[in-house]
Design an enzyme around this catalytic site. Structure first.
Site, short mmCIF file in Angstrom:
data_model
loop_
_atom_site.label_atom_id
_atom_site.label_comp_id
_atom_site.label_asym_id
_atom_site.label_seq_id
_atom_site.Cartn_x
_atom_site.Cartn_y
_atom_site.Cartn_z
N ARG A 285 0.83 -1.20 0.07
CA ARG A 285 0.04 0.02 0.06
C ARG A 285 0.79 1.25 0.04
NH1 ARG A 285 -2.50 0.78 5.44
NH2 ARG A 285 -0.90 2.60 5.38
N HIS A 289 -3.76 4.59 4.57
CA HIS A 289 -4.88 3.49 4.52
C HIS A 289 -5.90 4.22 4.10
CE1 HIS A 289 -7.81 0.68 5.81
NE2 HIS A 289 -8.46 1.74 6.27
N TYR A 298 3.74 4.96 11.95
CA TYR A 298 3.95 3.56 12.17
C TYR A 298 4.73 2.89 11.15
CZ TYR A 298 -0.25 3.16 9.14
OH TYR A 298 -1.06 3.51 8.03
C1 LIG Z 1 -15.42 -5.21 10.96
C2 LIG Z 1 -14.56 -4.17 10.72
N1 LIG Z 1 -13.47 -4.01 11.71
C3 LIG Z 1 -12.86 -2.93 11.75
C4 LIG Z 1 -13.01 -2.19 10.50
C5 LIG Z 1 -12.02 -0.82 10.35
N2 LIG Z 1 -11.11 -1.03 9.38
C6 LIG Z 1 -11.42 -0.50 8.34
S1 LIG Z 1 -10.27 -1.17 7.13
C7 LIG Z 1 -9.22 -1.66 8.34
C8 LIG Z 1 -8.16 -2.30 7.96
C9 LIG Z 1 -8.16 -3.29 6.63
O1 LIG Z 1 -7.06 -3.99 6.35
P1 LIG Z 1 -6.77 -5.05 5.03
O2 LIG Z 1 -7.86 -6.18 5.32
O3 LIG Z 1 -5.50 -5.35 5.06
O4 LIG Z 1 -7.29 -4.17 3.96
P2 LIG Z 1 -6.52 -3.04 3.34
O5 LIG Z 1 -7.23 -1.60 3.96
O6 LIG Z 1 -4.98 -2.82 3.56
O7 LIG Z 1 -6.85 -2.88 2.10
C10 LIG Z 1 -9.99 -1.64 9.57
C11 LIG Z 1 -9.40 -2.28 10.71
C12 LIG Z 1 -13.79 -2.32 9.53
N3 LIG Z 1 -14.13 -1.55 8.37
N4 LIG Z 1 -14.62 -3.47 9.74
#
Ligand SMILES: Cc1ncc(C[n+]2csc(CCOP(=O)(O)OP(=O)(O)O)c2C)c(N)n1
Lengths: 392, 324
Positions: A285, A289, A298
């Site tokens: 990425r 985020h 971080y």
């Molecule tokens: C059930 C849930 N818990 C927490 C969140 C908050 N949240 C949004 S994105 C994220 C991280 C997601 O990481 P990843 O699955 O690696 O996908 P990326 O965003 O890196 O594409 C979190 C914790 C959420 N959207 N849904």
């Protein structure tokens, strides 16, 4: 490598974890499928090859550039206050274009909130993606129009939907018929963080025991907001698939040819009735985020510099140029086209009509309830009372 | 006395609780190095270490389920759910396990756990980031539910919640995270499960908690300009409810209006209205009114200002109550 083995001493109770490298590896590890190096050189792989034409590669290049332009423009629109938030795709273009272009029209895709490149491949107007981020709607497109599901923010939920959709395909007799026009599959997109969710693991199990035509496409971009992949896994993610009973492959997520070849193979396997596959697109990425995140809190900029050298677009450009597969006019045309795409997005975003509060009452049920109809009526009267006051 | 924001007040309260009791742990997504997406746990991992401030894998059921085991082992986990809309993967653990273990063990197994949930809207966020699910937890026997409305309460209530031996769902008004107040750390706090009159008045009683307390206080000021005197009560605790001060107020004013962001249908206001009716029937000059979210999912942010109960809708309800 050796430190990883020290971390996982072999104790005779399980597989030799010392043989693997932890979930991340500077070069993606020895099992990484790569067909185009960061320098833009073709590479042979014993199991996978890109079977498209040069014209296809030029098409990929165009897709990569235009979707990156969509992404950077949306980021700029957020900075200007036109969007509430934006989830950048920067760095993940090859994973999305490679896999998205491997889909057939009859296949179905279930995205997260970051699949702007896949949406492009499915023919979804980029402007439609902005509604959610601008706050005018919550997606609002019909997934059936382009066989592209609604963006899903609750992490992992869509992997189960994808599996159920694939189970529907099995029941509809569109799997394993041998008719290439008919056989279909589903692809579920999710991130590395999502692999920790119960829903995702349950999706693996359903897909496995029902042998559903589901391709689990995980973009391992190394981060789940501030948490590194090591917080989700001690082994490479693709190796998890075996435990669920289906194959896993790790592709170079910054190599559009590898992503295409690997996804195509997985989709074909699904369409012919041989069941699910886990594809890990090993990528990074490059942005925050989302636009509200500050990654300097971080992670190290060294990592970013390292991954910059693996840029998904630069290598395709190098390949096309070196082989004389595209001339200056081609690159100039794509550039001009990308400016047009950005301009259209800008204008379209700014002129997007705001929703009307009274409309939300109509969206809740297929069959309106008397209670909600009354609430709408009462609220309309309440709003009118202000208009009256303002006029008098 | 220090000026402090609501989010920083919770940080300070967490810090104090961790200093006072080595068994207090913090767990959640991004709570460590990042300090949480709202920075509520900022600096705590640096000072208390990774064993006490745990960045968990991305799995809410996992967070709460492992917190149950840690609590059984004598720890006091404080779990952060990143946003209201993401508590549901943990719903099963909260409702079927956390809430019932004390009961099932015939009182042998306390579940000292705090589940922190930033809730409510008004921050221009995308879906699942602005919800108000408090009634779903207040409806569950075995859980206690509180909501803070200002920095001072936030500082004390988080510490009191951590000290309590029952599981507490702790709602934080995320839209008010940046509001400031003077905090006197040497003051004596109100008991946790108590409501409080925050503005005195005689014509009608406004009842609120979390983000809507401020809205009601503003409504009281606006009403005063028109010669109306509104009493405002910050409920603070939603399960158990502390309604004696409410009954006392309603007996005086004869009118009550409950205000919350959550949908009106079977929201906290429904229970409160029923209880006021049962207790103060003969004092009531008007039916208890409820002002809240419409019975729709939380809408896209460009209409949230019209969706959320604001000062005008509170005053409109006051008018309707007084017109009886
Ligand atoms: C059930 C849930 N818990 C927490 C969140 C908050 N949240 C949004 S994105 C994220 C991280 C997601 O990481 P990843 O699955 O690696 O996908 P990326 O965003 O890196 O594409 C979190 C914790 C959420 N959207 N849904």
């Amino acid at each position: 490598m050796s430190s990883a083995s020290a971390d996982h001493p072999r104790d005779g109770l399980g597989p030799d974890l010392g043989k693997v490298f932890g979930p991340s590896h500077a070069d993606g590890g020895p099992e990484l499928v790569q067909l185009l190096t960061p320098e833009g050189e073709l590479r042979e792989h014993p199991d996978f090859s890109f079977d498209g034409s040069i014209e296809d590669v030029r098409g990929f290049y165009r897709d990569l550039v235009l979707t990156r332009r969509v992404d950077t423009e949306a980021t700029a629109l957020q900075r200007q206050g036109e969007l509430g938030i934006w989830a950048q795709m920067l760095g993940q273009e090859a994973a999305q274009i490679g896999s998205g272009r491997a889909l057939l029209p009859q296949d179905m895709a279930f995205p997260t909130y970051r699949e702007h490149g896949v949406a492009w491949c499915r023919g979804v107007d980029p402007l439609n993606l902005l509604g959610l981020f601008r706050g005018v709607d919550q997606g609002a497109w019909d997934p059936r129009d382009n066989n592209f599901g609604l963006y899903t923010i609750v992490i992992g939920a869509q992997t189960l939907h994808a599996t159920g959709y694939a189970m529907g395909m099995q029941r509809d007799g569109v799997v394993g018929t041998g008719d290439p026009e008919r056989d279909a599959a589903v692809i579920a997109y999710f991130g590395d963080g999502a692999t920790s969710q119960g829903d995702v693991n349950e999706a693996f199990i359903f897909a496995s025991v029902f042998n559903s035509p589901t391709v689990f496409f995980c973009q391992n971009n190394q981060w789940a907001i501030s948490e590194p992949i090591e917080r989700q896994s001690r082994i490479p993610l693709y190796q998890r698939a075996l435990g669920f009973g289906f194959p896993g492959i790790r592709g170079d997520g910054n190599d559009v040819l590898a992503c295409h070849a690997v996804t195509k193979a997985a989709l074909e396997r699904a369409r012919e009735g041989s069941g699910p596959t886990f594809v890990e697109a090993y990528t990074y990425r490059m942005g925050a985020h989302t636009t509200t995140d500050d990654p300097t809190r971080y992670r190290l900029s060294d990592d970013l510099e390292h991954w910059k050298l693996k840029d998904p677009i630069a290598r395709v450009e190098a390949y096309l140029k070196r082989g004389g597969h595209a001339d200056d006019a081609f690159f100039a045309d794509v550039q001009v086209e990308s400016e047009g795409v950005a301009e259209r997005l800008r204008e379209g975003c700014r002129s997007m009509p705001d929703p009307h509060i009274l409309d939300i009452f109509e969206q809740v049920y297929a069959e309106q309830t008397p209670e909600l109809a009354l609430q709408k009526q009462e609220y309309a009267a309440y709003l009118d009372s202000f208009e009256g006051a303002a006029q008098s | 006395m220090t000026q402090i924001t609501l989010s920083r007040a919770i940080t300070a309260g967490l810090r104090k609780a961790m200093e006072d009791d080595p068994k207090v742990l913090i767990m959640g997504e991004d709570v460590g190095k990042l300090g949480g997406v709202f920075r509520v746990t900022d600096g705590l991992q640096k000072d208390f270490g990774e064993d006490r401030v745990i960045d968990t894998p991305l799995a809410e059921s996992g967070i709460i389920g492992t917190a149950v085991g840690l609590a059984m082992r004598g720890y006091r986990p404080v779990c952060e759910i990143q946003f209201d809309g993401f508590v549901y993967p943990a719903y099963d653990q909260i409702v079927s396990q956390v809430a019932k273990l004390h009961f099932r063990s015939m009182g042998k197994l306390p579940m000292p756990m705090v589940i922190r949930i930033p809730f409510g809207g008004g921050i221009g966020a995308v879906e699942h980031h602005s919800e108000s699910p408090e009634a779903q937890f207040a409806h569950t026997a075995g859980l206690k539910v509180v909501a803070c409305s200002n920095p001072v309460d936030a500082y004390w209530m988080i510490q009191q919640s951590i000290k309590a031996d029952d599981p507490i769902v702790f709602f934080e008004p995320k839209g008010r995270y940046w509001e400031k107040a003077d905090l006197d750390e040497s003051a004596t706090p109100l008991p946790l499960f108590s409501s409080r009159v925050v503005a005195e008045g005689t014509d009608a009683t406004l009842l609120a908690y979390g983000p809507k307390v401020k809205t009601c206080l503003e409504a009281a000021i606006a009403a005063a300009d028109e010669g109306r005197s509104l009493e405002v009560i910050d409920l603070r605790t939603l399960s158990p409810l502390d309604l004696d001060p409410v009954y006392e107020s309603v007996r005086k004013t004869g009118r009550a209006i409950v205000v919350h962001e959550a949908v009106v249908n079977l929201g906290m206001g429904s229970e409160i209205a029923a209880r006021i009716t049962e207790d103060c029937f003969h004092s009531l000059e008007a039916p208890v009114l409820r002002v809240g979210g419409f019975d729709t999912p939380y809408p896209a942010s460009r209409v949230e200002e019209e969706y959320l109960p604001d000062l005008d809708r509170v005053l409109d309800a006051v008018d309707r109550s007084l017109a009886y």
